[in-house]
Design a protein around this motif. Structure first.
Motif, mmCIF file in Angstrom:
data_model
loop_
_atom_site.group_PDB
_atom_site.id
_atom_site.type_symbol
_atom_site.label_atom_id
_atom_site.label_comp_id
_atom_site.label_asym_id
_atom_site.label_seq_id
_atom_site.Cartn_x
_atom_site.Cartn_y
_atom_site.Cartn_z
ATOM 1 N N UNK A 1 -19.586 -4.878 0.949
ATOM 2 C CA UNK A 1 -19.803 -5.952 1.921
ATOM 3 C C UNK A 1 -19.391 -5.608 3.339
ATOM 4 N N UNK A 2 -19.120 -4.327 3.607
ATOM 5 C CA UNK A 2 -18.827 -3.907 4.991
ATOM 6 C C UNK A 2 -20.147 -3.884 5.768
ATOM 7 N N UNK A 3 -20.152 -4.548 6.922
ATOM 8 C CA UNK A 3 -21.385 -4.708 7.711
ATOM 9 C C UNK A 3 -21.389 -3.775 8.920
ATOM 10 N N UNK A 4 -22.582 -3.285 9.276
ATOM 11 C CA UNK A 4 -22.769 -2.507 10.501
ATOM 12 C C UNK A 4 -24.100 -2.955 11.094
ATOM 13 N N UNK A 5 -24.137 -3.108 12.414
ATOM 14 C CA UNK A 5 -25.373 -3.564 13.061
ATOM 15 C C UNK A 5 -25.765 -2.596 14.174
ATOM 16 N N UNK A 6 -27.022 -2.191 14.186
ATOM 17 C CA UNK A 6 -27.554 -1.302 15.223
ATOM 18 C C UNK A 6 -28.711 -2.011 15.920
ATOM 19 N N UNK A 7 -28.723 -1.908 17.246
ATOM 20 C CA UNK A 7 -29.825 -2.515 17.999
ATOM 21 C C UNK A 7 -30.940 -1.493 18.159
ATOM 22 N N UNK A 8 -32.176 -1.948 17.965
ATOM 23 C CA UNK A 8 -33.323 -1.044 18.031
ATOM 24 C C UNK A 8 -34.366 -1.555 19.020
ATOM 25 N N UNK A 9 -34.998 -0.594 19.668
ATOM 26 C CA UNK A 9 -36.149 -0.872 20.531
ATOM 27 C C UNK A 9 -36.937 0.422 20.611
ATOM 28 N N UNK B 1 -35.112 5.733 10.914
ATOM 29 C CA UNK B 1 -36.010 4.765 11.548
ATOM 30 C C UNK B 1 -36.211 5.177 13.012
ATOM 31 N N UNK B 2 -37.435 4.964 13.496
ATOM 32 C CA UNK B 2 -37.727 5.241 14.906
ATOM 33 C C UNK B 2 -38.426 4.024 15.511
ATOM 34 N N UNK C 1 -38.145 3.922 21.123
ATOM 35 C CA UNK C 1 -37.442 5.160 21.469
ATOM 36 C C UNK C 1 -36.129 5.357 20.750
ATOM 37 N N UNK C 2 -35.604 4.315 20.106
ATOM 38 C CA UNK C 2 -34.310 4.435 19.427
ATOM 39 C C UNK C 2 -34.511 5.012 18.019
ATOM 40 N N UNK C 3 -33.746 6.048 17.722
ATOM 41 C CA UNK C 3 -33.714 6.601 16.366
ATOM 42 C C UNK C 3 -32.473 6.051 15.676
ATOM 43 N N UNK C 4 -32.636 5.476 14.508
ATOM 44 C CA UNK C 4 -31.493 4.950 13.748
ATOM 45 C C UNK C 4 -31.372 5.736 12.451
ATOM 46 N N UNK C 5 -30.153 6.109 12.130
ATOM 47 C CA UNK C 5 -29.894 6.836 10.892
ATOM 48 C C UNK C 5 -29.288 5.883 9.860
ATOM 49 N N UNK C 6 -29.942 5.765 8.747
ATOM 50 C CA UNK C 6 -29.436 4.953 7.632
ATOM 51 C C UNK C 6 -28.770 5.918 6.656
ATOM 52 N N UNK C 7 -27.431 5.965 6.630
ATOM 53 C CA UNK C 7 -26.764 6.937 5.762
ATOM 54 C C UNK C 7 -26.918 6.553 4.282
ATOM 55 N N UNK C 8 -26.670 7.510 3.384
ATOM 56 C CA UNK C 8 -26.679 7.191 1.958
ATOM 57 C C UNK C 8 -25.776 5.997 1.662
ATOM 58 N N UNK C 9 -26.137 5.213 0.659
ATOM 59 C CA UNK C 9 -25.323 4.121 0.090
ATOM 60 C C UNK C 9 -25.314 2.826 0.896
ATOM 61 N N UNK C 10 -25.884 2.812 2.099
ATOM 62 C CA UNK C 10 -25.906 1.572 2.880
ATOM 63 C C UNK C 10 -27.193 0.792 2.585
ATOM 64 N N UNK C 11 -27.063 -0.472 2.184
ATOM 65 C CA UNK C 11 -28.209 -1.368 2.126
ATOM 66 C C UNK C 11 -28.700 -1.608 3.546
#
Ligand code: M6P
Ligand code: ZN
Length: 195
Positions: free
Chosen positions: A120-128, A104-105, A130-140
């Motif tokens: 059910x392990x949660x991870x949260x990334x903040x985006x705005x 995601x960009x 210019x931010x590139x976010x990597x969604x690894x395999x297996x994560x909803x």
């Protein structure tokens, strides 16, 4: 040797003011009635359904053949707003081919990317922008607009990834993002069903 069926290279343009892909071959529009049962506060959701606000749109840049090796890409435009105190968001999905990743960009506005493993392990990334976010395999993954303007991002994904919406519909995400004292806050989802 087999003949390769070459796809002709091309470009398309994302309007950086709006996130719209002008010549998108496919646009998916989601109103509140299209995502019934998504939000934690069922009463607030029912009260808003008569207005039936548009909560997000997805502009696909390419009608990718859904085969290994191809990529798909799209922009997602999430409107600002809340159902009860829960911010407008996407349905969220695992990939049908669960080992497929995604990038995601961020283009416009402010959002959260909420990720969850099947356990059910949660991870949260903040985006705005210019931010590139990597969604690894297996994560909803689900995106949430926590700002007061549209939240817009570009996604690039393997075209054979597919969508598993059912797991999210049946179990939900363990966390929700709600406005508390004017700020986005992570809270437990009262409707989460452990797998
Ligand atoms: C991102 C990508 C798309 C997805 C869209 C909306 O752009 O992950 O593949 O369709 O968000 O999310 P959802 O399909 O979960 O409603
Ligand atoms: Zn995805």
């Amino acid at each position: 040797m087999d003949m390769i069926d070459y796809i002709t290279p091309f470009t398309s343009t994302v309007d950086l003011q709006t996130g719209i892909i002008g010549d998108a071959p496919l646009i998916v529009t989601r109103r509140l009635s299209d995502v019934r049962g998504l939000y934690a506060d069922a009463q607030a959701e029912a009260a808003l359904v008569s207005d039936n606000p548009l909560t997000y749109e997805v502009y696909y840049g390419y009608n990718s053949p859904e085969v290994e090796g191809q990529l798909g890409y799209c922009t997602t435009i999430i409107r600002p707003g809340e159902v009860g105190d829960e911010y407008f968001m996407t349905k969220g999905h695992y990939h049908a081919k669960a080992d497929r990743a995604e990038v995601y960009y961020g283009l416009i506005g402010e959002g959260y990317l909420l990720l969850q493993t099947p356990e059910g392990k949660i991870n949260i990334q903040e985006m705005r922008a210019g931010v590139v976010a990597y969604v690894p395999p297996h994560w909803g993954h689900r995106t949430i607009n926590v700002g007061s303007e549209n939240f817009v991002f570009l996604s690039v994904f393997p075209a054979d990834a597919g969508y598993d919406y059912k797991t999210i519909a049946e179990h939900g995400f363990a966390s929700i993002i709600v406005e508390r004292e004017g700020r986005p806050t992570v809270a437990p989802n009262p409707r989460y069903q452990v797998k």
